[in-house]
Design an enzyme around this catalytic site. Structure first.
Site, PDB file in Angstrom:
ATOM      1  N   LYS A   1       5.492   0.110   7.594  1.00 23.18           N
ATOM      2  CA  LYS A   1       5.170   1.507   7.628  1.00 23.18           C
ATOM      3  C   LYS A   1       4.121   1.888   6.586  1.00 23.18           C
ATOM      4  O   LYS A   1       3.530   2.955   6.668  1.00 23.18           O
ATOM      5  CB  LYS A   1       6.449   2.330   7.324  1.00 23.18           C
ATOM      6  CG  LYS A   1       7.600   2.052   8.248  1.00 23.18           C
ATOM      7  CD  LYS A   1       8.851   2.827   7.789  1.00 23.18           C
ATOM      8  CE  LYS A   1       9.961   1.840   7.618  1.00 23.18           C
ATOM      9  NZ  LYS A   1      11.236   2.404   7.203  1.00 23.18           N
TER      10      LYS A   1
ATOM     11  N   ASP B   1      -1.953  -1.562   3.628  1.00 25.72           N
ATOM     12  CA  ASP B   1      -1.814  -0.693   2.464  1.00 25.72           C
ATOM     13  C   ASP B   1      -2.148  -1.442   1.181  1.00 25.72           C
ATOM     14  O   ASP B   1      -2.950  -0.996   0.375  1.00 25.72           O
ATOM     15  CB  ASP B   1      -0.397  -0.101   2.397  1.00 25.72           C
ATOM     16  CG  ASP B   1       0.705  -1.147   2.566  1.00 25.72           C
ATOM     17  OD1 ASP B   1       0.396  -2.339   2.815  1.00 25.72           O
ATOM     18  OD2 ASP B   1       1.889  -0.786   2.464  1.00 25.72           O
TER      19      ASP B   1
ATOM     20  N   ASP C   1      -0.810  -8.219  -1.924  1.00 25.92           N
ATOM     21  CA  ASP C   1      -0.222  -8.607  -3.202  1.00 25.92           C
ATOM     22  C   ASP C   1      -0.356 -10.135  -3.306  1.00 25.92           C
ATOM     23  O   ASP C   1      -1.431 -10.634  -3.643  1.00 25.92           O
ATOM     24  CB  ASP C   1       1.225  -8.104  -3.183  1.00 25.92           C
ATOM     25  CG  ASP C   1       1.963  -8.290  -4.478  1.00 25.92           C
ATOM     26  OD1 ASP C   1       1.336  -8.581  -5.494  1.00 25.92           O
ATOM     27  OD2 ASP C   1       3.209  -8.137  -4.482  1.00 25.92           O
TER      28      ASP C   1
HETATM   29  P1  IMP Z   1       2.389  -9.781   0.015  1.00 29.71           P
HETATM   30  O1  IMP Z   1       2.856 -10.676   1.114  1.00 29.71           O
HETATM   31  O2  IMP Z   1       2.910 -10.236  -1.335  1.00 29.71           O
HETATM   32  O3  IMP Z   1       0.897  -9.585  -0.032  1.00 29.71           O
HETATM   33  O4  IMP Z   1       3.117  -8.445   0.276  1.00 29.71           O
HETATM   34  C1  IMP Z   1       2.531  -7.282   0.601  1.00 29.71           C
HETATM   35  C2  IMP Z   1       3.601  -6.242   0.855  1.00 29.71           C
HETATM   36  O5  IMP Z   1       4.455  -6.098  -0.295  1.00 29.71           O
HETATM   37  C3  IMP Z   1       2.977  -4.883   1.047  1.00 29.71           C
HETATM   38  O6  IMP Z   1       2.661  -4.667   2.405  1.00 29.71           O
HETATM   39  C4  IMP Z   1       4.045  -3.960   0.522  1.00 29.71           C
HETATM   40  O7  IMP Z   1       5.003  -3.701   1.538  1.00 29.71           O
HETATM   41  C5  IMP Z   1       4.731  -4.753  -0.561  1.00 29.71           C
HETATM   42  N1  IMP Z   1       4.201  -4.419  -1.903  1.00 29.71           N
HETATM   43  C6  IMP Z   1       3.474  -5.203  -2.718  1.00 29.71           C
HETATM   44  N2  IMP Z   1       3.170  -4.580  -3.865  1.00 29.71           N
HETATM   45  C7  IMP Z   1       3.715  -3.343  -3.777  1.00 29.71           C
HETATM   46  C8  IMP Z   1       3.729  -2.205  -4.664  1.00 29.71           C
HETATM   47  O8  IMP Z   1       3.186  -2.176  -5.783  1.00 29.71           O
HETATM   48  N3  IMP Z   1       4.400  -1.110  -4.205  1.00 29.71           N
HETATM   49  C9  IMP Z   1       5.014  -1.069  -2.986  1.00 29.71           C
HETATM   50  N4  IMP Z   1       5.012  -2.110  -2.133  1.00 29.71           N
HETATM   51  C10 IMP Z   1       4.370  -3.236  -2.517  1.00 29.71           C
HETATM   52 MG    MG Z   2       2.835  -3.453   4.056  1.00 30.30          MG
END
Ligand code: IMP
Ligand code: MG
Length: 186
Positions: A43, A100, A103
């Site tokens: 979302k 959004d 990370d």
């Molecule tokens: P990744 O697989 O580690 O790149 O995860 C990305 C997902 O982690 C994003 O789509 C968010 O849902 C969540 N996420 C990562 N960092 C944050 C943050 O600082 N605040 C809120 N959600 C986050």
């Molecule tokens: Mg996300």
């Protein structure tokens, strides 16, 4: 400060609005005359997607998918379960994945593999926020990036902490002592 859980406003409403407008202009230029399909993951990206596409002037189709990430005690694995798939056929289309925040990049990496298997003409990423410090997947095709952000837990403008704070109009940092009260789930 509107919310006691927020220690700092990282990006104001005005900063976000200006950057989103710039990104939309860039996308308009780059995809002029293309059959652009913007896909997004529910979302967290819903405000960004709405504001970005509304600022675009080219013709664009929009589609959604929903996923659930497994984030157990061992940290992010990138394993993702598709809860709702796209409705659109990607074959031969220019596909832009709107995110959004990236990370570790593991979620995006998994999604890209899934989408690439459907033979799009072109596949790229537009992310509002890029937390480069924590990147594990290093070869993501991030064509558009709103802001590079520090390794802090951010909420607002779609981003949540335990499903709350998505509706803040700015992007803020959640207070450390508040985060430590309970382990976060994504
Ligand atoms: P990744 O697989 O580690 O790149 O995860 C990305 C997902 O982690 C994003 O789509 C968010 O849902 C969540 N996420 C990562 N960092 C944050 C943050 O600082 N605040 C809120 N959600 C986050
Ligand atoms: Mg996300």
């Amino acid at each position: 400060m509107a919310t006691p859980e927020i220690s700092q406003v990282l990006l104001t409403e005005e900063q976000i609005r200006a950057r989103v407008r710039d990104l939309a202009e860039e996308i308009d230029r780059d995809y002029a005359g293309c059959d652009l399909l913007v896909v997004s993951v529910l979302k967290g990206a819903f405000y960004f997607l709405a504001d970005l596409t509304r600022a675009m002037r080219i013709q664009v189709a929009i589609d959604f998918m929903a996923i659930s990430s497994y984030r157990g005690g061992k940290g992010p694995s990138g394993a993702v379960r598709l809860i709702k798939d796209l409705d659109e056929d990607l074959t031969g289309r220019h596909v832009l994945l709107v995110e959004d925040i990236i990370d570790t990049g593991l979620t995006a990496s998994y999604l890209l593999r899934t989408l690439q298997a459907r033979d799009p003409a072109d596949l790229a990423i537009c992310t509002l926020l890029d937390k480069t410090a924590r990147r594990i997947a290093h070869t993501l095709p991030i064509r558009y990036r709103g802001f590079e952000v520090p390794d802090l837990f951010l909420v607002g403008y779609g981003l949540d902490y335990r499903q709350f704070h998505r509706n803040l109009p700015y992007i803020g940092v959640i207070r450390d002592d508040f985060l430590r009260r309970e382990p976060a789930s994504s």
